[in-house]
Design a protein around this motif. Structure first.
Motif, mmCIF file in Angstrom:
data_model
loop_
_atom_site.group_PDB
_atom_site.id
_atom_site.type_symbol
_atom_site.label_atom_id
_atom_site.label_comp_id
_atom_site.label_asym_id
_atom_site.label_seq_id
_atom_site.Cartn_x
_atom_site.Cartn_y
_atom_site.Cartn_z
ATOM 1 N N VAL A 178 1.145 -1.285 -0.045
ATOM 2 C CA VAL A 178 0.541 0.003 -0.122
ATOM 3 C C VAL A 178 0.914 1.243 -0.070
ATOM 4 C CG1 VAL A 178 -1.745 -0.897 1.157
ATOM 5 C CG2 VAL A 178 -0.338 0.305 2.848
ATOM 6 N N VAL A 179 -0.013 2.292 -0.525
ATOM 7 C CA VAL A 179 1.498 3.682 -0.264
ATOM 8 C C VAL A 179 1.540 4.031 1.402
ATOM 9 C CG1 VAL A 179 0.639 4.489 -2.975
ATOM 10 C CG2 VAL A 179 -0.981 4.824 -1.101
ATOM 11 N N ASP A 180 2.527 5.567 1.149
ATOM 12 C CA ASP A 180 2.680 5.342 2.976
ATOM 13 C C ASP A 180 1.351 7.074 2.639
ATOM 14 O OD1 ASP A 180 2.969 5.378 4.984
ATOM 15 O OD2 ASP A 180 5.874 5.411 4.898
ATOM 16 N N ASP A 181 0.306 6.691 2.899
ATOM 17 C CA ASP A 181 0.028 7.536 2.576
ATOM 18 C C ASP A 181 -1.335 7.168 3.340
ATOM 19 O OD1 ASP A 181 -1.944 10.063 1.494
ATOM 20 O OD2 ASP A 181 -1.336 9.567 -1.005
ATOM 21 N N GLU A 182 -1.521 8.301 4.173
ATOM 22 C CA GLU A 182 -2.572 7.472 4.966
ATOM 23 C C GLU A 182 -4.332 7.854 4.210
ATOM 24 O OE1 GLU A 182 -3.729 10.925 8.548
ATOM 25 O OE2 GLU A 182 -1.237 10.486 8.370
ATOM 26 N N LYS A 220 2.281 -6.017 3.450
ATOM 27 C CA LYS A 220 3.886 -6.206 3.143
ATOM 28 C C LYS A 220 4.902 -5.177 3.524
ATOM 29 C CE LYS A 220 7.266 -9.668 1.718
ATOM 30 N NZ LYS A 220 7.749 -10.769 1.178
ATOM 31 N N VAL A 221 4.022 -4.376 2.654
ATOM 32 C CA VAL A 221 5.397 -2.714 2.670
ATOM 33 C C VAL A 221 3.951 -1.448 2.220
ATOM 34 C CG1 VAL A 221 6.945 -2.097 0.422
ATOM 35 C CG2 VAL A 221 7.083 -4.679 0.676
ATOM 36 N N PHE A 222 4.804 -0.747 2.956
ATOM 37 C CA PHE A 222 4.308 0.617 2.829
ATOM 38 C C PHE A 222 5.404 1.046 1.793
ATOM 39 C CE2 PHE A 222 2.426 -1.046 6.801
ATOM 40 C CZ PHE A 222 1.165 -0.424 6.666
ATOM 41 N N ASP A 223 5.049 1.632 1.027
ATOM 42 C CA ASP A 223 5.644 2.440 -0.512
ATOM 43 C C ASP A 223 4.992 3.075 -0.990
ATOM 44 O OD1 ASP A 223 7.497 2.425 -2.388
ATOM 45 O OD2 ASP A 223 8.054 1.219 -2.701
ATOM 46 N N SER A 224 4.947 5.088 -0.940
ATOM 47 C CA SER A 224 4.855 5.717 -1.535
ATOM 48 C C SER A 224 6.003 5.798 -2.806
ATOM 49 C CB SER A 224 4.795 7.021 -0.923
ATOM 50 O OG SER A 224 3.723 6.762 -0.401
ATOM 51 N N ASP A 225 7.473 5.398 -2.831
ATOM 52 C CA ASP A 225 8.274 5.739 -3.993
ATOM 53 C C ASP A 225 8.405 5.085 -5.309
ATOM 54 O OD1 ASP A 225 9.340 8.097 -2.237
ATOM 55 O OD2 ASP A 225 10.430 6.726 -0.990
ATOM 56 N N VAL A 238 -1.158 -7.835 -4.122
ATOM 57 C CA VAL A 238 -2.260 -7.311 -4.369
ATOM 58 C C VAL A 238 -1.383 -5.521 -4.449
ATOM 59 C CG1 VAL A 238 -3.993 -6.019 -3.655
ATOM 60 C CG2 VAL A 238 -3.546 -8.119 -3.669
ATOM 61 N N GLY A 239 -2.047 -4.116 -5.148
ATOM 62 C CA GLY A 239 -1.536 -3.670 -4.673
ATOM 63 C C GLY A 239 -2.760 -2.416 -3.947
ATOM 64 N N LEU A 240 -2.295 -2.087 -3.017
ATOM 65 C CA LEU A 240 -2.998 -0.110 -3.202
ATOM 66 C C LEU A 240 -2.109 0.888 -3.047
ATOM 67 C CD1 LEU A 240 -6.031 -0.081 -0.391
ATOM 68 C CD2 LEU A 240 -6.496 -0.096 -3.169
ATOM 69 N N ILE A 241 -2.046 1.165 -4.400
ATOM 70 C CA ILE A 241 -0.919 2.272 -4.942
ATOM 71 C C ILE A 241 -1.714 2.954 -6.223
ATOM 72 C CG2 ILE A 241 0.711 0.189 -4.322
ATOM 73 C CD1 ILE A 241 0.651 0.057 -7.960
ATOM 74 N N TYR A 242 -0.506 4.068 -6.675
ATOM 75 C CA TYR A 242 -1.037 5.438 -7.019
ATOM 76 C C TYR A 242 -1.227 4.993 -8.323
ATOM 77 C CZ TYR A 242 0.251 8.073 -3.120
ATOM 78 O OH TYR A 242 0.762 8.523 -1.994
ATOM 79 N N ASN A 243 -2.191 5.446 -9.477
ATOM 80 C CA ASN A 243 -2.680 4.594 -11.180
ATOM 81 C C ASN A 243 -1.307 4.662 -12.074
ATOM 82 O OD1 ASN A 243 -2.825 7.093 -10.933
ATOM 83 N ND2 ASN A 243 -4.051 7.240 -13.453
ATOM 84 N N GLY A 244 -0.541 5.515 -12.227
ATOM 85 C CA GLY A 244 0.610 5.985 -12.690
ATOM 86 C C GLY A 244 1.240 4.556 -12.296
ATOM 87 N N GLU A 245 1.825 4.523 -11.354
ATOM 88 C CA GLU A 245 2.357 3.349 -11.140
ATOM 89 C C GLU A 245 2.022 1.748 -10.970
ATOM 90 O OE1 GLU A 245 5.783 3.249 -8.091
ATOM 91 O OE2 GLU A 245 6.155 4.503 -9.866
#
Length: 360
Positions: A178-182, A220-225, A238-245
């Motif tokens: 998931v993104v490290d974005d609350e 497993k991972v918090f990652d916004s970069d 599975v990812g909850l991530i920014y759409n460009g990524e």
């Protein structure tokens, strides 16, 4: 793409910047030099990192003879603080996200657009226009959108995922990035429990907090970069991530698919082009904004940064790679019917507490 912080942090940024005499990275020198025709030779553009290719700025210069000097910021609050600490005299065009626009209007940081100078506004899809943060688009022109989406490696995940609640499945233990974005992650928890993603009610936040506790073993991972990396290398399924990524991950691994949870998008923002209040280069600022809405220029932006493009005129020019990628080319009904992330004011303290305890 962007970490959403509280507007309460603006005062701290301002105090620091004032103490430093308004200096710091990205500082620019006001430009008043004009050509013989009375046109400014340079304008200053305050933009997010990795959101406008230099090639587009160069093509604008080639066409109009105006240099665009771009400085970057990493959060809306950093940008606002810089403008309040003397930046109004340094910049001409700025790109705020929707959730700070009302505050910027109230603080007199941006000025109404001269729409007669921006005929390319007609190129923007209606789903992005006339949103609640700027009715009638008096101050803003949509630039790009960077929502948080749900990406699933369908080769590794066999059970269907149709809801955020499906992410609680014990079979996904230690499998989610998931993104490290609350805001979008707590937003997903609020939507999953039947609330608005901007809710400030104590009962709703308690429901979200309990839901997140159930989700935590699966993360497993918090990652916004670079959250795409965990999906591409198979570390996460599975990812909850920014759409460009997510779009870039899909290019690398076609087994990764976008799922639209029945509750809606949890992290929708719209980033906007605005004219800085008191600019001495209003004519050139409007010319630049209009240029960025040109179909060819808009395509060039999306070729490099595959976020959601609101420019309908550019879509016929976009590559098949972009158009066939659901992470980039998000269906308009998903945009129109999803709630935008909004500013929470002082209530964000509760989100901060929940997030801190959730991450451990």
């Amino acid at each position: 793409m962007k970490r959403l912080l509280s507007l309460l942090t603006v005062a701290l940024f301002v105090a620091v910047l004032v103490a430093l005499g308004g200096c710091g990275s990205g500082a620019t020198t006001p430009v008043s030099t004009t050509s013989k025709e009375g046109q400014a030779k340079q304008i200053n553009f305050f933009q997010w990192t990795e959101y406008t290719p230099q090639s587009v700025l160069d093509s604008f210069k080639a066409k109009y003879g105006i240099t665009v000097k771009m400085s970057n910021f990493s959060s809306n609050e950093e940008m606002m603080a810089k403008l309040q600490a003397g930046g109004l005299s340094e910049y001409d065009v700025v790109v705020p996200s929707n959730y700070v626009v009302k505050a910027m209007i109230a603080l007199n940081l941006i000025e109404p657009l001269n729409k007669d100078s921006i005929p390319n506004l007609k190129n923007i899809y209606g789903a992005f226009l006339n949103r609640s943060y700027d009715p009638g688009n008096k101050y803003c022109v949509p630039y790009m959108s960077s929502p948080v989406v749900l990406a699933v490696n369908t080769k590794k995940v066999k059970e269907p995922i149709n809801s955020y609640n499906d992410l609680l499945n014990p079979a996904l233990r230690n499998q989610i990035v998931v993104v490290d974005d609350e805001r979008p992650i707590i937003g997903a928890a609020l939507l999953a429990t039947g609330h608005s993603l901007n809710s400030t009610k104590a009962s709703a936040l308690k429901d979200a907090e309990n839901w997140l506790k159930r989700l935590r073993p699966n993360i497993k991972v918090f990652d916004s970069d670079s959250p795409k990396t965990e999906l591409i290398n198979g570390e996460c399924s599975v990812g909850l991530i920014y759409n460009g990524e997510a779009a870039l991950a899909i290019r690398q691994n076609p087994d990764i698919k976008i799922v639209w949870p029945k509750e809606g998008i949890a992290g929708l923002t719209i980033d906007n082009l605005c004219v800085v209040k008191g600019t001495k280069h209003e004519k050139e600022a409007n010319l630049f904004i209009n240029y960025l809405l040109d179909p060819e220029a808009s395509k060039a932006i999306s070729d490099v940064y595959p976020y959601t493009n609101p420019n309908k005129a550019a879509h016929s020019l976009l590559s098949k790679t972009y158009l066939d990628n659901p992470a980039s080319n998000i269906p308009l009904d998903k945009i129109k019917n999803s709630e935008l992330i909004g500013d929470l004011g002082s209530a964000l303290r509760q989100y901060d507490r929940i997030w801190t305890e959730f991450k451990g």
